[in-house]
Design a protein around this motif. Structure first.
Motif, PDB file in Angstrom:
ATOM      1  N   LEU A   1     -69.652 101.243  69.649  1.00 44.86           N
ATOM      2  CA  LEU A   1     -70.047 102.645  69.423  1.00 44.86           C
ATOM      3  C   LEU A   1     -68.874 103.462  68.869  1.00 44.86           C
ATOM      4  CD1 LEU A   1     -72.040 103.150  72.763  1.00 44.86           C
ATOM      5  CD2 LEU A   1     -73.034 103.029  70.473  1.00 44.86           C
ATOM      6  N   GLU A   2     -67.699 103.260  69.468  1.00 46.65           N
ATOM      7  CA  GLU A   2     -66.514 104.021  69.038  1.00 46.65           C
ATOM      8  C   GLU A   2     -66.091 103.655  67.614  1.00 46.65           C
ATOM      9  OE1 GLU A   2     -65.228 106.508  70.651  1.00 46.65           O
ATOM     10  OE2 GLU A   2     -66.560 106.206  72.361  1.00 46.65           O
ATOM     11  N   SER A   3     -66.308 102.399  67.232  1.00 46.87           N
ATOM     12  CA  SER A   3     -65.855 101.969  65.895  1.00 46.87           C
ATOM     13  C   SER A   3     -66.658 102.662  64.798  1.00 46.87           C
ATOM     14  CB  SER A   3     -65.945 100.455  65.751  1.00 46.87           C
ATOM     15  OG  SER A   3     -67.273 100.058  65.553  1.00 46.87           O
ATOM     16  N   ILE A   4     -67.900 103.035  65.099  1.00 47.17           N
ATOM     17  CA  ILE A   4     -68.689 103.789  64.113  1.00 47.17           C
ATOM     18  C   ILE A   4     -68.036 105.147  63.883  1.00 47.17           C
ATOM     19  CG2 ILE A   4     -70.941 104.879  63.688  1.00 47.17           C
ATOM     20  CD1 ILE A   4     -72.197 102.606  65.354  1.00 47.17           C
ATOM     21  N   ARG A   5     -67.575 105.756  64.975  1.00 45.81           N
ATOM     22  CA  ARG A   5     -66.879 107.053  64.841  1.00 45.81           C
ATOM     23  C   ARG A   5     -65.598 106.893  64.020  1.00 45.81           C
ATOM     24  NH1 ARG A   5     -65.738 109.522  70.457  1.00 45.81           N
ATOM     25  NH2 ARG A   5     -65.053 111.263  69.180  1.00 45.81           N
ATOM     26  N   THR A   6     -64.864 105.812  64.267  1.00 44.58           N
ATOM     27  CA  THR A   6     -63.627 105.563  63.509  1.00 44.58           C
ATOM     28  C   THR A   6     -63.929 105.411  62.025  1.00 44.58           C
ATOM     29  OG1 THR A   6     -62.737 104.392  65.417  1.00 44.58           O
ATOM     30  CG2 THR A   6     -61.602 104.040  63.338  1.00 44.58           C
ATOM     31  N   SER A   7     -64.997 104.675  61.707  1.00 41.64           N
ATOM     32  CA  SER A   7     -65.342 104.491  60.295  1.00 41.64           C
ATOM     33  C   SER A   7     -65.722 105.818  59.644  1.00 41.64           C
ATOM     34  CB  SER A   7     -66.485 103.482  60.148  1.00 41.64           C
ATOM     35  OG  SER A   7     -65.978 102.170  60.296  1.00 41.64           O
TER      36      SER A   7
ATOM     37  N   TYR B   1     -76.457 103.099  65.428  1.00 43.46           N
ATOM     38  CA  TYR B   1     -76.161 101.873  66.177  1.00 43.46           C
ATOM     39  C   TYR B   1     -77.462 101.140  66.462  1.00 43.46           C
ATOM     40  CZ  TYR B   1     -74.340  99.087  70.158  1.00 43.46           C
ATOM     41  OH  TYR B   1     -73.970  98.085  71.032  1.00 43.46           O
ATOM     42  N   PHE B   2     -77.517  99.893  66.026  1.00 48.33           N
ATOM     43  CA  PHE B   2     -78.714  99.067  66.237  1.00 48.33           C
ATOM     44  C   PHE B   2     -78.474  98.191  67.462  1.00 48.33           C
ATOM     45  CE2 PHE B   2     -80.894  94.993  64.524  1.00 48.33           C
ATOM     46  CZ  PHE B   2     -82.035  95.229  65.279  1.00 48.33           C
ATOM     47  N   ASP B   3     -79.208  98.474  68.515  1.00 52.89           N
ATOM     48  CA  ASP B   3     -79.091  97.654  69.722  1.00 52.89           C
ATOM     49  C   ASP B   3     -80.011  96.446  69.564  1.00 52.89           C
ATOM     50  OD1 ASP B   3     -79.049  96.497  72.197  1.00 52.89           O
ATOM     51  OD2 ASP B   3     -78.902  98.410  73.267  1.00 52.89           O
ATOM     52  N   ILE B   4     -79.437  95.355  69.128  1.00 53.53           N
ATOM     53  CA  ILE B   4     -80.270  94.185  68.778  1.00 53.53           C
ATOM     54  C   ILE B   4     -80.925  93.558  70.007  1.00 53.53           C
ATOM     55  CG2 ILE B   4     -78.873  93.649  66.734  1.00 53.53           C
ATOM     56  CD1 ILE B   4     -77.775  91.233  68.212  1.00 53.53           C
ATOM     57  N   GLU B   5     -80.455  93.935  71.199  1.00 50.85           N
ATOM     58  CA  GLU B   5     -81.032  93.319  72.406  1.00 50.85           C
ATOM     59  C   GLU B   5     -82.393  93.928  72.759  1.00 50.85           C
ATOM     60  OE1 GLU B   5     -77.788  93.896  75.082  1.00 50.85           O
ATOM     61  OE2 GLU B   5     -76.719  92.122  74.340  1.00 50.85           O
TER      62      GLU B   5
ATOM     63  N   LEU C   1     -75.534 108.816  66.268  1.00 49.61           N
ATOM     64  CA  LEU C   1     -74.338 109.512  66.732  1.00 49.61           C
ATOM     65  C   LEU C   1     -74.447 111.010  66.443  1.00 49.61           C
ATOM     66  CD1 LEU C   1     -71.311 109.615  67.653  1.00 49.61           C
ATOM     67  CD2 LEU C   1     -70.700 109.126  65.273  1.00 49.61           C
ATOM     68  N   ASN C   2     -74.227 111.797  67.486  1.00 56.36           N
ATOM     69  CA  ASN C   2     -74.045 113.238  67.290  1.00 56.36           C
ATOM     70  C   ASN C   2     -72.555 113.419  66.999  1.00 56.36           C
ATOM     71  OD1 ASN C   2     -73.235 115.925  67.826  1.00 56.36           O
ATOM     72  ND2 ASN C   2     -75.080 116.266  69.034  1.00 56.36           N
ATOM     73  N   GLN C   3     -72.254 113.738  65.740  1.00 51.43           N
ATOM     74  CA  GLN C   3     -70.851 113.693  65.320  1.00 51.43           C
ATOM     75  C   GLN C   3     -69.997 114.810  65.910  1.00 51.43           C
ATOM     76  OE1 GLN C   3     -70.369 112.448  61.082  1.00 51.43           O
ATOM     77  NE2 GLN C   3     -72.576 112.249  61.150  1.00 51.43           N
ATOM     78  N   GLU C   4     -70.604 115.921  66.266  1.00 49.64           N
ATOM     79  CA  GLU C   4     -69.814 116.985  66.899  1.00 49.64           C
ATOM     80  C   GLU C   4     -69.469 116.623  68.345  1.00 49.64           C
ATOM     81  OE1 GLU C   4     -72.609 119.284  64.948  1.00 49.64           O
ATOM     82  OE2 GLU C   4     -71.221 118.286  63.585  1.00 49.64           O
ATOM     83  N   ALA C   5     -70.487 116.133  69.049  1.00 46.92           N
ATOM     84  CA  ALA C   5     -70.296 115.841  70.478  1.00 46.92           C
ATOM     85  C   ALA C   5     -69.689 114.451  70.716  1.00 46.92           C
ATOM     86  CB  ALA C   5     -71.633 115.955  71.195  1.00 46.92           C
ATOM     87  N   GLY C   6     -69.813 113.568  69.736  1.00 41.06           N
ATOM     88  CA  GLY C   6     -69.308 112.193  69.923  1.00 41.06           C
ATOM     89  C   GLY C   6     -70.205 111.375  70.839  1.00 41.06           C
ATOM     90  N   THR C   7     -71.458 111.797  70.991  1.00 38.65           N
ATOM     91  CA  THR C   7     -72.374 111.084  71.885  1.00 38.65           C
ATOM     92  C   THR C   7     -73.520 110.462  71.085  1.00 38.65           C
ATOM     93  OG1 THR C   7     -73.568 113.153  72.193  1.00 38.65           O
ATOM     94  CG2 THR C   7     -71.927 112.588  73.872  1.00 38.65           C
ATOM     95  N   TYR C   8     -74.193 109.509  71.716  1.00 34.65           N
ATOM     96  CA  TYR C   8     -75.301 108.830  71.053  1.00 34.65           C
ATOM     97  C   TYR C   8     -76.607 109.113  71.771  1.00 34.65           C
ATOM     98  CZ  TYR C   8     -72.146 105.950  68.226  1.00 34.65           C
ATOM     99  OH  TYR C   8     -71.201 105.519  67.314  1.00 34.65           O
ATOM    100  N   SER C   9     -77.683 109.205  71.006  1.00 30.89           N
ATOM    101  CA  SER C   9     -78.995 109.294  71.656  1.00 30.89           C
ATOM    102  C   SER C   9     -80.001 108.461  70.870  1.00 30.89           C
ATOM    103  CB  SER C   9     -79.450 110.739  71.759  1.00 30.89           C
ATOM    104  OG  SER C   9     -79.376 111.346  70.507  1.00 30.89           O
ATOM    105  N   ALA C  10     -81.018 107.977  71.586  1.00 33.34           N
ATOM    106  CA  ALA C  10     -82.021 107.112  70.974  1.00 33.34           C
ATOM    107  C   ALA C  10     -82.813 107.887  69.929  1.00 33.34           C
ATOM    108  CB  ALA C  10     -82.947 106.561  72.041  1.00 33.34           C
ATOM    109  N   ILE C  11     -83.071 107.236  68.813  1.00 32.90           N
ATOM    110  CA  ILE C  11     -83.903 107.852  67.778  1.00 32.90           C
ATOM    111  C   ILE C  11     -85.360 107.602  68.147  1.00 32.90           C
ATOM    112  CG2 ILE C  11     -84.561 107.823  65.335  1.00 32.90           C
ATOM    113  CD1 ILE C  11     -81.727 106.930  64.673  1.00 32.90           C
ATOM    114  N   ASP C  12     -86.116 108.689  68.195  1.00 34.53           N
ATOM    115  CA  ASP C  12     -87.527 108.609  68.548  1.00 34.53           C
ATOM    116  C   ASP C  12     -88.308 108.194  67.291  1.00 34.53           C
ATOM    117  OD1 ASP C  12     -89.622 108.780  70.186  1.00 34.53           O
ATOM    118  OD2 ASP C  12     -89.814 110.958  70.167  1.00 34.53           O
ATOM    119  N   LEU C  13     -88.883 107.023  67.304  1.00 34.83           N
ATOM    120  CA  LEU C  13     -89.549 106.538  66.083  1.00 34.83           C
ATOM    121  C   LEU C  13     -91.065 106.615  66.196  1.00 34.83           C
ATOM    122  CD1 LEU C  13     -87.282 103.437  65.580  1.00 34.83           C
ATOM    123  CD2 LEU C  13     -87.347 105.403  64.069  1.00 34.83           C
TER     124      LEU C  13
END
Ligand SMILES: [Zn+2]
Length: 213
Positions: free
Chosen positions: A159-165, A190-194, A201-213
């Motif tokens: 998760l953190e590496s996406i922010r770094t990129s 982030y694709f949770d393959i499991e 990623l919420n880029q301001e907050a640095g947090t992740y939330s599930a995308i409602d599809l």
């Protein structure tokens, strides 16, 4: 070209050709009579389970894709060197004028595992040197979840590496300029393959939330 796997690949290509070059589908005649015009650049991992075109059911010509070990963007560097990823970003932003750039990370990333647990890959080899780009992500992940639960650390570092990129992406002058002048947007997914879930990623907050599809 005789082995079984190559034969299977050619058989797959035959199906592709029948669909796009023999039937009524005009996708390729349109794509080759003009120029490609993808609206989105995806920077994804080379992992065989996370092909961006398959995941998004994309059509030919829809995505400009760069794949590398651990979906990393290197920092902007001028001067010499063989900067394959940087060249692709430059081409997508300046020539193709894409509207979106997505960094697509994923669960069970072997590249991130190599960064965290170097004993799993060849010391001093290409992989070790490449994944060092995300060293900052390793530090942040370790601060956040510690080292005791290796699986939790692995996931957090992905998760953190996406922010770094994304941080590195913003160091490219032409990327920054396009975000300011023509609304180029940058996204971390982030694709949770499991469990088949996508997190954004919420880029301001640095947090992740599930995308409602
Ligand atoms: Zn990966």
């Amino acid at each position: 070209m005789a082995n079984k796997e190559i034969y299977r690949l050619l058989s797959g290509y035959r199906q592709f050709r029948e669909r796009f070059y023999s039937g009524d589908d005009t996708t390729y005649s349109k794509l080759t009579s003009g120029w490609q015009g993808p609206k989105t650049l995806i920077i994804g991992c080379s992992d065989s389970r996370v092909d961006p075109a398959i995941l998004s059911s994309a059509s030919p010509g829809q995505l400009f894709v760069v794949r590398n070990v651990a979906n990393l963007v290197p920092p902007f560097e001028s001067g010499g060197g063989f900067h394959g990823v940087s060249a692709a970003i430059e081409f997508a932003v300046i020539n193709l004028k894409v509207e979106n750039i997505i960094i697509l990370g994923h669960r069970q990333c072997g590249g991130i595992r190599a960064l965290l647990f170097p004993e799993a890959t060849q010391a001093g080899g290409f992989v070790q040197q490449w994944v060092a780009i995300a060293e900052k992500a390793k530090v942040r992940a370790t601060q956040l979840v510690g080292t005791e639960d290796q699986n939790a650390l692995w996931r957090q570092c992905e998760l953190e590496s996406i922010r770094t990129s994304l941080e590195n992406l913003r160091l490219f002058p032409f990327v920054r300029e396009a975000t300011e002048t023509r609304q180029l947007t940058l996204h971390g997914i982030y694709f949770d393959i499991e469990n088949g879930e996508l997190l954004e990623l919420n880029q301001e907050a640095g947090t992740y939330s599930a995308i409602d599809l």
